[in-house]
Design an enzyme around this catalytic site. Structure first.
Site, PDB file in Angstrom:
ATOM      1  N   LYS A 291     115.178   0.272  48.939  1.00 44.25           N
ATOM      2  CA  LYS A 291     114.175  -0.782  49.122  1.00 44.25           C
ATOM      3  C   LYS A 291     112.776  -0.167  49.280  1.00 44.25           C
ATOM      4  CE  LYS A 291     117.671  -3.863  50.990  1.00 44.25           C
ATOM      5  NZ  LYS A 291     118.361  -4.406  52.168  1.00 44.25           N
TER       6      LYS A 291
ATOM      7  N   GLN B 267     118.086  -4.397  58.605  1.00 48.60           N
ATOM      8  CA  GLN B 267     119.251  -4.008  57.802  1.00 48.60           C
ATOM      9  C   GLN B 267     120.541  -4.244  58.590  1.00 48.60           C
ATOM     10  OE1 GLN B 267     119.109  -2.916  54.507  1.00 48.60           O
ATOM     11  NE2 GLN B 267     121.336  -3.081  54.572  1.00 48.60           N
TER      12      GLN B 267
ATOM     13  N   ASP C 246     114.248 -11.927  53.998  1.00 46.32           N
ATOM     14  CA  ASP C 246     115.685 -11.961  53.672  1.00 46.32           C
ATOM     15  C   ASP C 246     116.194 -13.400  53.612  1.00 46.32           C
ATOM     16  OD1 ASP C 246     116.909  -9.574  53.029  1.00 46.32           O
ATOM     17  OD2 ASP C 246     117.194  -8.952  55.110  1.00 46.32           O
TER      18      ASP C 246
END
Ligand code: NAP
Length: 314
Positions: A73, A117, A140
């Site tokens: 990412k 994460q 997200d």
């Protein structure tokens, strides 16, 4: 069968009961196209003297797969010209410490969006943490406010993996209207949102959706009736050729590290689909790797760009 200019086309594959051919949904190529488009947007921002998007990623602990994902990412941010910040916290981080860090990121004007994460270590309540991320920075799309907006067809951050699948279906112009879509797996990050999005009004969407899980009875029979199968369960080679009908569209979300001593890393990445055999029956299929995975990263970038644009207008 539909073909876009860039499709990988295998005219040599003729299906048992039809004359259609199979098209690989090339997530690697499409994700690179999207990154090029984002790069052009960032260049315009720079040329206008505007601030470029800034994504932060928080990782707690040393899980190998998580570190790999976050590394990809961050590299993707560099590739398109975004700023990025990686926040690494130890495996022993307490819930309060993580919540403090989230508060700091929520209040940091320079950061447009950030991700936590997953998975988190057991001492931390994942739901509590995801609820603490400010919805405007939740690139997200995991916050209940954003999830709710998605379910109500309102403009919001769509979770990156389902968003990536929609984008693939869209760019290859795969027909979804009136089709029977079977989603396997009901996780909050893939299966559940995917089932909502495929059933919404619009394109891609307008499907009749069946959401299946580990308690589903007669799952093989249900899958055999699917025009579109979206598999997100994480069981290598779960989906076999005899389970799918001719010309089905197959989306393989699964990513499992399967030990393989012949490879330098000692493992290989395997999807949920027995690609070699299922591809002989499918009309469209995503490979693993190179299908949904790269799309997920591209759509995270797209959400971050969206976050920057919204931030600018505040
Ligand atoms: P998850 O939280 O791992 O849950 C798995 C889901 O599959 C659950 O809903 C479970 O049912 C269901 N399931 C398990 N065994 C089943 C069976 N035999 N038959 C039917 N359903 C079954 O899901 P996830 O986080 O979405 O991950 C799924 C896979 O996708 C993993 O391999 C993950 O690594 C991969 N993934 C890939 C990406 C990407 O970018 N490509 C992104 C995210 C995840 P229950 O709810 O009943 O337990």
């Amino acid at each position: 069968m539909k073909l876009n200019g860039s499709d990988y086309h295998r005219p040599d594959v003729q299906h048992n009961n039809s004359l259609t051919t199979m098209t690989i949904l090339d997530g690697k190529k499409v994700s690179n196209d999207i990154k090029d488009e984002i790069t052009a947007e960032v260049k315009k921002m720079k040329d206008n003297g505007e601030k470029v998007p800034h994504l932060a990623a928080v990782i707690v602990g040393n899980d190998g797969a998580s570190l790999t994902y976050v590394g990809s990412k961050v590299r993707a941010c560099e590739r398109v010209g975004f700023e990025s910040t990686m926040v690494r916290l130890s495996n022993t981080t307490s819930e309060i410490e993580l919540l403090d860090k989230i508060e700091e990121l929520n209040n940091n004007e320079d950061i447009d969006g950030f991700i936590i994460q997953l998975p988190l270590p057991p001492q931390i309540n994942t739901q509590k943490v995801l609820m603490a991320v400010h919805p405007d920075k939740d690139v997200d799309g995991f916050h209940p406010m954003n999830f709710g907006k998605m379910a109500l067809d309102m403009s919001t951050f769509i979770p990156a993996t389902p968003f990536g699948i929609l984008e693939l279906l869209d760019r290859y112009n795969v027909d979804t209207k009136g089709k029977h879509t079977v989603v396997i797996g009901r996780s909050h990050i893939v299966g559940r949102p995917m089932s909502i999005l495929m059933g919404r009004k619009g394109f891609p969407g307008n499907s009749t959706v069946t959401l299946t899980h580990s308690h589903t009875k007669n799952i093989t029979q249900i899958i055999s009736q699917a025009d579109i199968v979206i598999s997100a369960l994480g069981v290598p080679n779960f989906l076999k050729a005899e389970m799918v009908k001719d010309d089905a569209v197959i989306i393989d979300v699964g990513i499992t590290r399967v030990p393989d001593e012949t490879l330098p890393k000692g493992y290989k990445i395997t999807g949920d689909v027995d690609f070699e055999n299922v591809s002989k029956k499918a009309s469209y299929i995503t490979p693993v790797p190179g299908g949904v995975g790269p799309m997920t990263i591209a759509m995270l970038l797209k959400n971050t760009l969206l976050a920057r644009e919204r931030h600018r207008l505040l």
